[in-house]
Design an enzyme around this catalytic site. Sequence first.
Site, PDB file in Angstrom:
ATOM      1  N   LYS A 137       0.826  -1.218   0.000  1.00 51.80           N
ATOM      2  CA  LYS A 137       0.000   0.000   0.000  1.00 51.80           C
ATOM      3  C   LYS A 137       0.855   1.261   0.000  1.00 51.80           C
ATOM      4  CE  LYS A 137      -4.505  -1.450   1.374  1.00 51.80           C
ATOM      5  NZ  LYS A 137      -5.723  -1.241   2.105  1.00 51.80           N
ATOM      6  N   LYS A 176      -5.651  -7.407  -7.205  1.00 51.63           N
ATOM      7  CA  LYS A 176      -6.851  -7.615  -6.392  1.00 51.63           C
ATOM      8  C   LYS A 176      -7.959  -6.640  -6.802  1.00 51.63           C
ATOM      9  CE  LYS A 176      -7.602  -6.219  -1.973  1.00 51.63           C
ATOM     10  NZ  LYS A 176      -7.722  -6.123  -0.529  1.00 51.63           N
ATOM     11  N   LYS A 216     -11.472  -1.214  -3.864  1.00 50.31           N
ATOM     12  CA  LYS A 216     -12.255   0.020  -3.920  1.00 50.31           C
ATOM     13  C   LYS A 216     -11.440   1.154  -4.525  1.00 50.31           C
ATOM     14  CE  LYS A 216     -14.371  -1.000   0.566  1.00 50.31           C
ATOM     15  NZ  LYS A 216     -13.356  -1.375   1.557  1.00 50.31           N
TER      16      LYS A 216
HETATM   17  N1  AQP Z   1     -10.640  -8.586  -3.912  1.00 53.80           N
HETATM   18  C1  AQP Z   1     -11.027  -9.178  -2.801  1.00 53.80           C
HETATM   19  N2  AQP Z   1     -11.252 -10.508  -2.787  1.00 53.80           N
HETATM   20  C2  AQP Z   1     -11.675 -11.129  -1.659  1.00 53.80           C
HETATM   21  N3  AQP Z   1     -11.898 -10.495  -0.502  1.00 53.80           N
HETATM   22  C3  AQP Z   1     -11.687  -9.163  -0.483  1.00 53.80           C
HETATM   23  N4  AQP Z   1     -11.821  -8.253   0.487  1.00 53.80           N
HETATM   24  C4  AQP Z   1     -11.500  -7.025   0.008  1.00 53.80           C
HETATM   25  N5  AQP Z   1     -11.138  -7.122  -1.278  1.00 53.80           N
HETATM   26  C5  AQP Z   1     -11.248  -8.434  -1.618  1.00 53.80           C
HETATM   27  C6  AQP Z   1     -12.261  -8.579   1.838  1.00 53.80           C
HETATM   28  O1  AQP Z   1     -13.319  -7.701   2.188  1.00 53.80           O
HETATM   29  C7  AQP Z   1     -13.261  -7.446   3.587  1.00 53.80           C
HETATM   30  C8  AQP Z   1     -13.381  -5.986   3.798  1.00 53.80           C
HETATM   31  O2  AQP Z   1     -12.301  -5.331   3.169  1.00 53.80           O
HETATM   32  P1  AQP Z   1     -11.919  -3.886   3.668  1.00 53.80           P
HETATM   33  O3  AQP Z   1     -13.054  -2.992   3.439  1.00 53.80           O
HETATM   34  O4  AQP Z   1     -11.429  -3.947   5.060  1.00 53.80           O
HETATM   35  O5  AQP Z   1     -10.738  -3.371   2.843  1.00 53.80           O
HETATM   36  P2  AQP Z   1      -9.721  -3.892   1.822  1.00 53.80           P
HETATM   37  O6  AQP Z   1      -9.369  -5.318   2.001  1.00 53.80           O
HETATM   38  O7  AQP Z   1      -8.582  -2.970   1.887  1.00 53.80           O
HETATM   39  O8  AQP Z   1     -10.601  -3.704   0.545  1.00 53.80           O
HETATM   40  P3  AQP Z   1     -10.285  -2.942  -0.749  1.00 53.80           P
HETATM   41  O9  AQP Z   1     -11.537  -2.870  -1.510  1.00 53.80           O
HETATM   42  O10 AQP Z   1      -9.124  -3.592  -1.409  1.00 53.80           O
HETATM   43  O11 AQP Z   1      -9.939  -1.480  -0.296  1.00 53.80           O
HETATM   44  P4  AQP Z   1      -8.746  -0.556  -0.750  1.00 53.80           P
HETATM   45  O12 AQP Z   1      -8.866  -0.384  -2.230  1.00 53.80           O
HETATM   46  O13 AQP Z   1      -9.020   0.697   0.023  1.00 53.80           O
HETATM   47  O14 AQP Z   1      -7.474  -1.258  -0.344  1.00 53.80           O
HETATM   48  C9  AQP Z   1     -11.961  -8.036   4.110  1.00 53.80           C
HETATM   49  O15 AQP Z   1     -12.254  -9.256   4.777  1.00 53.80           O
HETATM   50  C10 AQP Z   1     -11.166  -8.299   2.871  1.00 53.80           C
HETATM   51  O16 AQP Z   1     -10.318  -9.415   3.012  1.00 53.80           O
END
Ligand code: AQP
Length: 336
Positions: free
Chosen positions: A115, A198, A201
């Site tokens: 990140k 991955k 968001k």
């Molecule tokens: N691509 C993914 N595949 C499977 N699981 C996923 N999760 C997130 N992306 C995927 C799971 O969703 C839960 C909540 O995630 P989060 O909101 O805590 O944040 P994150 O993992 O950082 O999600 P993003 O969308 O990837 O956000 P950004 O872009 O801000 O980094 C978790 O259980 C996560 O594993």
Amino acid sequence: MEKITKRILSGVQPSGDLHLGNYLGAIKNFVSLQKEFECFFCVVDLHAITVWQDPKMLKQKTREVIAAFIASGIDPETNTLFVQSQVPQHAQLTWIFNCVARMGWLNRMTQFKDKAGKNSENVSVGLFSYPILMAADILIYLATHVPVGEDQKQHLELTRNIAQKFNTDFKTDIFPIPEPLILGAATRVMSLRDGLKKMSKSDPSNYSRIMLSDTEDEIVKKIKKAKTDPLPLPVNLEEAKKRPEAINLLTIYATLYDEDLEKVVADYAGKEFSQFKRDLGDLASSKLSPISLEMNRLMKDEKYLDSIISDGKRRASSVAEPVLAEIYEIIGFYRD
Ligand code: AQP
């Protein structure tokens, strides 16, 4: 303190529009886990502010995650749905864990490296220490199990190390050593534009992800445009695993359909992507649009969502407060 055997804690950040990765990798699993476990599901707004969040949007996004939980089938009566910043014991325990965790442990966290990238001198300290807050989120409820996507496995290992070290340092057994629950085939849903990235968001391309708020037409269009290689669908799982875009779409299909991945690969072996994408588009829109409609309905009922959040705060606090009091006692903090 009574020994807990089946308690879950998990959270979702209110940091943007929820997508298919959040649904298949987390929320859909929460729905099945609620039958077997006592569940605490929270909107982790303290985690979200490790990167800049627009204050005008944060409240709205927070309600949206609660709406998504309920719209997906999580029962707010039998589970505790709450907002992390409303229960101050998370932050209080984080400080204690800051003093338990070792720098070397945090320096090994690969998600921070991913990140922060080349910008590591300029990101917030919170982004670096984020896994310690995650440990506090879990352990303040003495949670025994944590559903995690692939990306969170290393952070849960850190939580286990913190629990173990605290218990050893203070000769106590207050903290359980929480077990990961890695469920289903879609532990890591990949971007529709790049099978090696991955789905997230923060990806600038809207076409990289299907959002829970997408209409049926948008879902179908995004799947139609999803990147694939020029070959027909793989003939077996072994071949599929070598083709990132193909395995991603097949896995999404299998998980949405609750079907074995190998069976889906066999059903579509050697067929054209155009047909498969039509089927996947229909399947995804039929599974996701009821959730999206219900989310939209709930979002118009702010009073209802706020009442769920307020009840969740009460229930979560009633567990977190005595646990923190006992931790203070164990540490030897002065108390009147
Ligand atoms: N691509 C993914 N595949 C499977 N699981 C996923 N999760 C997130 N992306 C995927 C799971 O969703 C839960 C909540 O995630 P989060 O909101 O805590 O944040 P994150 O993992 O950082 O999600 P993003 O969308 O990837 O956000 P950004 O872009 O801000 O980094 C978790 O259980 C996560 O594993």
